[in-house]
Scaffold this motif. Sequence first.
Motif, mmCIF file in Angstrom:
data_model
loop_
_atom_site.group_PDB
_atom_site.id
_atom_site.type_symbol
_atom_site.label_atom_id
_atom_site.label_comp_id
_atom_site.label_asym_id
_atom_site.label_seq_id
_atom_site.Cartn_x
_atom_site.Cartn_y
_atom_site.Cartn_z
ATOM 1 N N ARG A 170 35.780 46.974 57.471
ATOM 2 C CA ARG A 170 35.716 47.632 56.157
ATOM 3 C C ARG A 170 36.267 49.053 56.227
ATOM 4 O O ARG A 170 36.089 49.747 57.226
ATOM 5 C CB ARG A 170 34.285 47.679 55.630
ATOM 6 N N MET A 171 36.900 49.476 55.129
ATOM 7 C CA MET A 171 37.361 50.855 55.025
ATOM 8 C C MET A 171 36.145 51.750 54.824
ATOM 9 O O MET A 171 35.230 51.411 54.072
ATOM 10 C CB MET A 171 38.331 51.019 53.853
ATOM 11 N N LEU A 172 36.129 52.895 55.493
ATOM 12 C CA LEU A 172 35.011 53.840 55.413
ATOM 13 C C LEU A 172 35.398 54.962 54.453
ATOM 14 O O LEU A 172 35.873 56.020 54.871
ATOM 15 C CB LEU A 172 34.680 54.374 56.807
ATOM 16 N N VAL A 173 35.176 54.710 53.170
ATOM 17 C CA VAL A 173 35.632 55.646 52.138
ATOM 18 C C VAL A 173 34.917 56.992 52.212
ATOM 19 O O VAL A 173 35.459 58.000 51.765
ATOM 20 C CB VAL A 173 35.502 55.038 50.726
ATOM 21 N N HIS A 174 33.730 57.033 52.785
ATOM 22 C CA HIS A 174 33.032 58.310 52.895
ATOM 23 C C HIS A 174 33.694 59.247 53.914
ATOM 24 O O HIS A 174 33.385 60.439 53.963
ATOM 25 C CB HIS A 174 31.548 58.101 53.235
ATOM 26 N N LEU A 175 34.648 58.731 54.704
ATOM 27 C CA LEU A 175 35.370 59.555 55.680
ATOM 28 C C LEU A 175 36.768 59.935 55.201
ATOM 29 O O LEU A 175 37.573 60.464 55.971
ATOM 30 C CB LEU A 175 35.478 58.821 57.019
ATOM 31 N N LEU A 176 37.054 59.701 53.918
ATOM 32 C CA LEU A 176 38.361 60.015 53.366
ATOM 33 C C LEU A 176 38.713 61.475 53.655
ATOM 34 O O LEU A 176 37.883 62.359 53.464
ATOM 35 C CB LEU A 176 38.391 59.760 51.854
ATOM 36 N N ASP A 177 39.906 61.709 54.140
ATOM 37 C CA ASP A 177 40.464 63.020 54.488
ATOM 38 C C ASP A 177 40.050 63.518 55.865
ATOM 39 O O ASP A 177 40.494 64.582 56.289
ATOM 40 C CB ASP A 177 40.148 64.090 53.435
ATOM 41 N N ALA A 178 39.197 62.810 56.600
ATOM 42 C CA ALA A 178 38.848 63.217 57.959
ATOM 43 C C ALA A 178 40.000 62.828 58.896
ATOM 44 O O ALA A 178 40.382 61.668 58.961
ATOM 45 C CB ALA A 178 37.555 62.552 58.406
ATOM 46 N N VAL A 179 40.533 63.801 59.595
ATOM 47 C CA VAL A 179 41.622 63.541 60.530
ATOM 48 C C VAL A 179 41.097 63.529 61.965
ATOM 49 O O VAL A 179 41.571 62.771 62.795
ATOM 50 C CB VAL A 179 42.748 64.592 60.374
ATOM 51 N N ASP A 180 40.097 64.376 62.226
ATOM 52 C CA ASP A 180 39.542 64.501 63.578
ATOM 53 C C ASP A 180 38.194 63.805 63.661
ATOM 54 O O ASP A 180 37.494 63.657 62.667
ATOM 55 C CB ASP A 180 39.333 65.984 63.919
ATOM 56 N N VAL A 181 37.816 63.426 64.887
ATOM 57 C CA VAL A 181 36.473 62.931 65.137
ATOM 58 C C VAL A 181 35.696 64.063 65.800
ATOM 59 O O VAL A 181 36.268 64.882 66.525
ATOM 60 C CB VAL A 181 36.485 61.660 66.017
#
Length: 189
Positions: free
Chosen positions: A92-103
């Motif tokens: 599933r796509m994790l839409v709550h992480l939209l725009d996160a580039v780094d971990v």
Amino acid sequence: MHIVTRSLAWVPAARPGFEGLTLTLTPTGATAVGHITAEPSETDPRGFDVFYRIECDEAWRTRYVTVADTATSRSLELWSTGDGHWQGDDGRMLVHLLDAVDVDLSATPFSNTLPIRRLGLALGQSAEITTAYIDIPSLHVSADRQRYTRIAPSTYRYESLDGSFVRDVEVDDEGFVTDYPGLFTRVGR
């Protein structure tokens, strides 16, 4: 193909523990494989024994991360397109992480190296970012807004934008953390 391997290690300030990391750099990216152990403490009764792997592309954008806690047998895997779109191990796509580039793994200062290397800030510059923040040992994943400001040639001010946490983090010439006051200190070279 030119390959460089680095070994890094840190100790936490608040409790007995250790992290060992092997970083492999190639022209197409970086792969970090780490092992973190932490004993329970008065302020945090959760001990853990965690293995992780982070893969980045040549621009230091996180593309893959896996974390496994052997103490609880919990694990997770995440994939990223490198432009702020994440997928979980269930597809599933994790839409709550939209725009996160780094971990950002909570238990390692290596996480700070990722945006430091990726952003390439000049002295006095700052940037606001969103990370895919993984709490260790719960493995809960959330979006976390942060700011990095380069305040000296080897010092970056880290600020959590959803709280009051601020630290001036010391790094070496390659952007690897040497001192994260109150949290981590690098050992060895």
